[in-house]
Design an enzyme around this catalytic site. Sequence first.
Site, PDB file in Angstrom:
ATOM      1  N   SER A   7      -1.393  -6.160  -6.806  1.00 41.83           N
ATOM      2  CA  SER A   7      -2.530  -5.507  -7.462  1.00 41.83           C
ATOM      3  C   SER A   7      -2.509  -5.820  -8.946  1.00 41.83           C
ATOM      4  CB  SER A   7      -2.463  -3.990  -7.259  1.00 41.83           C
ATOM      5  OG  SER A   7      -3.314  -3.367  -8.197  1.00 41.83           O
ATOM      6  N   HIS A  65     -11.014  -3.354  -4.039  1.00 39.88           N
ATOM      7  CA  HIS A  65     -10.889  -1.936  -3.640  1.00 39.88           C
ATOM      8  C   HIS A  65     -11.777  -1.120  -4.579  1.00 39.88           C
ATOM      9  CE1 HIS A  65      -7.886   1.724  -3.571  1.00 39.88           C
ATOM     10  NE2 HIS A  65      -9.068   2.051  -3.096  1.00 39.88           N
ATOM     11  N   MET A  67     -13.127   2.012  -6.105  1.00 34.94           N
ATOM     12  CA  MET A  67     -12.915   3.451  -6.338  1.00 34.94           C
ATOM     13  C   MET A  67     -14.021   3.899  -7.281  1.00 34.94           C
ATOM     14  SD  MET A  67      -8.802   3.249  -6.713  1.00 34.94           S
ATOM     15  CE  MET A  67      -8.910   1.489  -6.959  1.00 34.94           C
ATOM     16  N   ASP A 174      -1.497   1.135   0.259  1.00 43.66           N
ATOM     17  CA  ASP A 174      -1.665   0.946  -1.189  1.00 43.66           C
ATOM     18  C   ASP A 174      -1.126   2.156  -1.943  1.00 43.66           C
ATOM     19  OD1 ASP A 174      -2.574   0.373  -3.743  1.00 43.66           O
ATOM     20  OD2 ASP A 174      -4.705   0.397  -3.239  1.00 43.66           O
TER      21      ASP A 174
HETATM   22  C1  DX5 Z   1      -4.153   2.987  -7.179  1.00 43.42           C
HETATM   23  C2  DX5 Z   1      -4.559   1.596  -6.813  1.00 43.42           C
HETATM   24  C3  DX5 Z   1      -3.438   0.696  -6.486  1.00 43.42           C
HETATM   25  C4  DX5 Z   1      -2.437   0.478  -7.582  1.00 43.42           C
HETATM   26  C5  DX5 Z   1      -1.118   0.420  -6.913  1.00 43.42           C
HETATM   27  O1  DX5 Z   1      -5.278   3.768  -7.272  1.00 43.42           O
HETATM   28  O2  DX5 Z   1      -5.438   1.605  -5.703  1.00 43.42           O
HETATM   29  O3  DX5 Z   1      -3.874  -0.549  -5.940  1.00 43.42           O
HETATM   30  O4  DX5 Z   1      -2.615  -0.702  -8.328  1.00 43.42           O
HETATM   31  O5  DX5 Z   1      -0.112   0.404  -7.849  1.00 43.42           O
HETATM   32  P1  DX5 Z   1       1.414   0.674  -7.481  1.00 43.42           P
HETATM   33  O6  DX5 Z   1       1.815  -0.418  -6.503  1.00 43.42           O
HETATM   34  O7  DX5 Z   1       2.106   0.578  -8.789  1.00 43.42           O
HETATM   35  O8  DX5 Z   1       1.497   2.029  -6.860  1.00 43.42           O
HETATM   36 ZN    ZN Z   2      -5.927  -0.371  -4.743  1.00 45.98          ZN
END
Ligand code: DX5
Ligand code: ZN
Length: 219
Positions: A7, A65, A67, A174
């Site tokens: 990510s 993704h 959000m 994730d």
């Molecule tokens: C959080 C995101 C993730 C994030 C994960 O809302 O959807 O994709 O980048 O980061 P880590 O692997 O550090 O938890």
């Molecule tokens: Zn994500």
Amino acid sequence: MKFICPSILSADFSRLGEEIRIVEDAGADIIHCDIMDGSFVPNISFGAKVIRDVRKITSLPLDVHLMINNADMHIPEFIKAGANFISVHYENNTHLHRTISTIKDAGIKAGVVINPATPVFILEDIISTVDFVLVMSVNPGFGGQKFIEHSYNKIKELKDMIIQLNEDCLIEVDGGVSIHNIADLCNAGADMFVAGSSVFNAVDKTQAITKLKEAVSQF
Ligand code: DX5
Ligand code: ZN
């Protein structure tokens, strides 16, 4: 087949191209791109312009993704920008079936995301139409949070549902994914592993990807 999806939320944005090249050369399978609007989640990340620019410097599939609120309004920009996977949240997409159809009609893999507090059973009437389900194992909004242990049970429950209703559906996980839990996540039934801070905050990013790849190759 298992997929490692770094990510870029945790990458150094001032050197984004270089950071992506490092993980690509190390064997990453898919680049995960977190789009946050400061409304659905309490953080703002980046938009379609970044996807368009990243598209030019990597041949890896881009997993977007979303959000964001009003996803329907923005999905066409992300399709145009070169996304290969697009996922939308169950929690804020009222006409989910229509949204998923729009993504699929563009020839893009469509996924639905569930937050930690959203149960798996609500997917029963949508699962046959999606290409993947993203199980959030942290509350969305930030990288570097602690993995929520209950996610294992959710992935197992989802895997059972998939076996019954849509064998082709992949499970993506994730949040808080690292070398310490990736084998257990494989055992639970996950196929796609998003890893932000455990890759981009590592001293040796190449080694971080290599280790994750090695761990999933056992399954
Ligand atoms: C959080 C995101 C993730 C994030 C994960 O809302 O959807 O994709 O980048 O980061 P880590 O692997 O550090 O938890
Ligand atoms: Zn994500």
